[in-house]
Design an enzyme around this catalytic site. Structure first.
Site, short mmCIF file in Angstrom:
data_model
loop_
_atom_site.label_atom_id
_atom_site.label_comp_id
_atom_site.label_asym_id
_atom_site.label_seq_id
_atom_site.Cartn_x
_atom_site.Cartn_y
_atom_site.Cartn_z
N ARG A 51 0.72 -1.35 0.24
CA ARG A 51 0.14 -0.05 -0.11
C ARG A 51 0.70 1.15 0.13
O ARG A 51 0.32 2.34 -0.32
CB ARG A 51 -0.65 -0.21 1.30
CG ARG A 51 -2.29 -0.32 0.98
CD ARG A 51 -3.05 -0.38 2.25
NE ARG A 51 -2.15 -0.75 3.38
CZ ARG A 51 -2.73 -1.64 4.19
NH1 ARG A 51 -3.76 -1.85 4.56
NH2 ARG A 51 -2.03 -2.05 5.32
N LYS A 158 2.37 -19.44 6.08
CA LYS A 158 1.42 -19.83 7.07
C LYS A 158 0.81 -18.61 7.76
O LYS A 158 1.26 -17.28 7.66
CB LYS A 158 1.96 -20.51 8.25
CG LYS A 158 3.17 -19.86 9.09
CD LYS A 158 3.83 -20.77 9.98
CE LYS A 158 3.16 -20.59 11.22
NZ LYS A 158 3.46 -20.03 12.27
N HIS A 188 8.70 -23.06 7.15
CA HIS A 188 10.00 -22.81 7.12
C HIS A 188 11.23 -23.69 7.99
O HIS A 188 12.01 -23.58 7.81
CB HIS A 188 10.32 -21.33 7.50
CG HIS A 188 10.68 -20.97 8.81
ND1 HIS A 188 9.29 -20.86 9.55
CD2 HIS A 188 11.37 -20.73 9.53
CE1 HIS A 188 9.80 -20.69 10.81
NE2 HIS A 188 10.93 -20.44 10.94
N LYS A 192 15.18 -25.54 7.20
CA LYS A 192 16.26 -25.45 8.09
C LYS A 192 17.17 -26.88 7.55
O LYS A 192 16.63 -28.07 7.42
CB LYS A 192 15.92 -25.65 9.44
CG LYS A 192 15.44 -24.30 9.93
CD LYS A 192 14.86 -24.29 11.30
CE LYS A 192 13.96 -23.15 11.89
NZ LYS A 192 14.62 -21.99 12.23
N GLU A 226 11.09 -20.66 22.78
CA GLU A 226 11.52 -19.37 22.45
C GLU A 226 11.72 -18.71 23.91
O GLU A 226 10.77 -18.67 24.55
CB GLU A 226 10.85 -18.60 21.47
CG GLU A 226 10.63 -19.54 20.18
CD GLU A 226 9.62 -18.82 19.16
OE1 GLU A 226 10.00 -17.94 18.27
OE2 GLU A 226 8.44 -18.85 19.23
N ASP A 245 0.07 -22.00 16.08
CA ASP A 245 1.14 -21.15 15.61
C ASP A 245 2.30 -22.05 14.92
O ASP A 245 2.88 -22.07 14.01
CB ASP A 245 1.72 -20.05 16.56
CG ASP A 245 2.75 -19.31 16.07
OD1 ASP A 245 2.83 -18.91 14.78
OD2 ASP A 245 3.79 -18.83 16.72
N HIS A 250 5.16 -26.71 12.39
CA HIS A 250 6.55 -27.14 12.60
C HIS A 250 6.88 -28.41 13.24
O HIS A 250 7.43 -29.32 13.03
CB HIS A 250 7.33 -25.90 13.16
CG HIS A 250 7.24 -24.72 12.55
ND1 HIS A 250 7.06 -24.41 11.31
CD2 HIS A 250 7.15 -23.39 13.26
CE1 HIS A 250 7.01 -23.27 10.87
NE2 HIS A 250 6.86 -22.34 12.10
N LYS A 348 6.65 -19.52 24.26
CA LYS A 348 7.33 -18.28 24.15
C LYS A 348 7.56 -17.92 25.56
O LYS A 348 7.02 -18.58 26.45
CB LYS A 348 6.15 -17.12 23.70
CG LYS A 348 5.55 -17.27 22.40
CD LYS A 348 6.29 -16.76 21.22
CE LYS A 348 5.81 -16.76 19.88
NZ LYS A 348 6.74 -16.69 18.77
C1 BG6 Z 1 7.00 -19.06 13.22
C2 BG6 Z 1 6.15 -18.72 14.18
O1 BG6 Z 1 6.48 -19.62 12.32
O2 BG6 Z 1 8.28 -19.46 13.57
C3 BG6 Z 1 6.68 -17.69 15.28
O3 BG6 Z 1 4.88 -17.99 13.79
C4 BG6 Z 1 7.98 -18.34 15.56
O4 BG6 Z 1 5.91 -17.44 16.42
C5 BG6 Z 1 8.86 -18.58 14.68
O5 BG6 Z 1 8.46 -17.15 16.52
C6 BG6 Z 1 10.16 -18.84 15.07
O6 BG6 Z 1 11.07 -19.58 13.97
P1 BG6 Z 1 12.68 -19.78 13.98
O7 BG6 Z 1 12.92 -20.09 12.91
O8 BG6 Z 1 13.23 -18.42 14.53
O9 BG6 Z 1 12.66 -20.98 14.95
#
Ligand code: BG6
Length: 496
Positions: A51, A158, A188, A192, A226, A245, A250, A348
């Site tokens: 935008r 996602k 993602h 890795k 995390e 999430d 993952h 988290k």
């Molecule tokens: C994302 C989540 O898919 O992965 C986030 O939405 C998370 O909440 C992140 O922080 C963590 O990714 P990575 O690669 O740092 O482990």
């Protein structure tokens, strides 16, 4: 340094939501890193759509800053100058037909100027509520038309739905516009290096396979911890929570790679077939109250810093029941795994950032030692250290030097940093390259996504009906309830 056999055909990347966090922190730097490694297709161009009232130069400046701050490889002016040639910005809203016509004209112009073959990947790095609109606009303006000898691909970030029904709906919508083999769903974690190594570890060696089953494995713990809170992501996170999430995608992907049978090849069809088989065999505990836990972090001191509780974070409803921590127990109904629990947990604001898969083996059936001599002996374990300290650890008992036969746990370590000189590419480098190559191996298929929701939905429903999330202090390893959950099974969580 590339060793892949396929060279990418000329292609372009269009990013929707190019002003977002993901784009700045991951996508733009990954594009640069690929350019720097000489892996981008000839005549590559990067087109941003958002935008903001930007000119091409403003966009280029933003990419420049993002690259300088977040790229993995060193900044080289000549690479940058080359990249900038093909950088364009298109301003518009997602329901703005004119903007999509401008996008179309920009694409055609670039295609002609660079003499490339009309290959375009559209990356939807936008909040999920905009997915349908963007996909429909691409169709309406003929941008998704697959022309003879070229391709149009959709890359979808996602979250892919928030339950089974919404994921199915979204799949239908996307498949209505793009053929299934041109749809790339991002998880993602699959990009890795350490996650891809699960397949190498399991299927390039002989020593693990004989013990990779219920006869030797006591249980498996998959942890994604995390230390960060939700940062500025309240709008996305609240109402979604930890399980949706990251467990739905993952962690279940990590489980699938750890538990699946050996595929006949790494052809996407063969690989997906095995992942689907094992995900289909996943069973939830009967008593979800006893074998799942959800919780929220509370205000505390974390590493010398005072941090807010989840419900005090900016943009979060003080009465929110969203989980920032989730732990679940699953079993897998097949000959290899019957009766072996897989414990998945994520959170988290936990003690430390660490993702690992720990395969914990049964205790030796008999110990011919004085009982006091084995007090410090745990179970054998193979730990795949996904991040940040990438590697693999094997834990086993060893005699403590001295006159008595005392046995204690020791570890044998493989560390990427010591064994390899090259640093691991970022997940998004690999995934973007694979999109341009049309290699679908590291992308979950729609059936995988749907099956994962089938696993998670009953848990989310149970949580919604039963009570509130437990609490844990920021900076700790989660709620007492999670420890009790494992204690009930006579086990305990690892403290990575
Ligand atoms: C994302 C989540 O898919 O992965 C986030 O939405 C998370 O909440 C992140 O922080 C963590 O990714 P990575 O690669 O740092 O482990």
């Amino acid at each position: 340094s590339r060793t892949r056999e396929v060279d990418p055909e000329p292609a372009h990347l269009v990013i929707f939501g190019v002003t977002g966090d993901l784009s700045r922190k991951k996508l733009m730097p990954a594009v640069y890193d690929l350019a720097n490694r000489g892996l981008l297709p000839p005549g590559f161009s990067l087109i941003g759509f958002a935008r903001r009232d930007w000119e091409d130069e403003d966009f280029a400046q933003v990419v420049h800053d993002a690259v300088k701050e977040h790229a993995r490889t060193p900044f080289r002016e000549e690479v940058w100058q080359q990249l900038i040639q093909g950088m364009r910005f298109v301003q518009g809203n997602f329901d703005d037909d004119e903007a999509f016509e401008t996008l179309k004209a920009t694409i055609e112009e670039l295609d002609k100027a660079q003499g490339t073959g009309g290959n375009f990947a559209f990356y939807l790095s936008v909040p999920p509520k905009f997915f349908p609109k963007v996909v429909q606009q691409l169709k309406k303006h003929g941008l998704a038309d697959q022309k003879e000898g070229s391709w149009r691909r959709a890359v979808i970030e996602k979250p892919f739905g928030h339950d089974l029904a919404s994921a199915q709906e979204l799949n239908q919508l996307v498949h209505d516009v793009f053929p299934p083999n041109e749809v790339f769903r991002i998880d993602h974690y699959l990009g890795k290096e350490t996650v891809q190594n699960i397949l190498a570890l399991r299927f390039a060696n002989t020593m693990w396979e004989p013990i990779w089953n219920r006869s030797y494995v006591d249980h498996v713990q998959i942890t994604m911890a995390e230390d960060i809170g939700i940062g500025g992501r309240a709008g996305y996170y609240d109402g979604i929570g930890a399980a949706r999430d990251v467990i739905q995608n993952h962690l279940l992907q990590l489980l699938a790679l750890t538990a699946m049978e050996e595929p006949g090849s790494f052809h996407p069809k063969a690989l997906v077939a095995e992942k689907l088989k094992v995900l289909t065999a996943v069973e939830l505990p009967e008593d979800l109250g006893a074998h799942t836990v959800r919780a929220q972090y509370e205000h505390a001191w974390q590493g010398g810093e005072e941090v807010l509780g989840y419900c005090e974070e900016d943009g979060i409803d003080p009465k929110s029941t969203t989980d920032t921590y989730a732990a679940i127990k699953l079993t897998i109904n097949n000959r290899r795994w019957a009766g072996v629990p897989f414990y998945l947990r994520t959170g988290k604001r936990l003690g430390r950032r660490v993702t690992e898969i720990a395969v914990v083996f049964k205790r030796a059936p008999y110990l011919p030692f004085e009982s006091s001599a084995t007090e410090e002996l745990g179970g054998n374990a193979l730990v795949i250290r996904v991040q940040p300290d990438e590697g693999v650890t094997v834990r086993f008992g060893s005699k403590v030097p001295g006159t008595s036969m005392e046995v204690r746990d020791v570890t044998m370590d493989f560390a990427y940093g010591e064994s390899f000189t090259e640093s691991s590419p970022e997940a998004y480098e690999r995934l973007l390259l694979d999109v341009l190559l049309g290699d679908a191996n590291l992308f979950p298929r729609h059936q995988e996504v749907e099956l994962s929701w089938t696993i998670l939905d009953p848990i989310e429903e149970y949580w919604e009906k039963h009570g509130k999330p437990a609490k844990y202090a920021a900076g700790t390893w989660g709620p007492a309830e999670a420890d009790e959950m494992l204690a009930r099974d006579g086990r305990s969580w690892r403290r990575p």
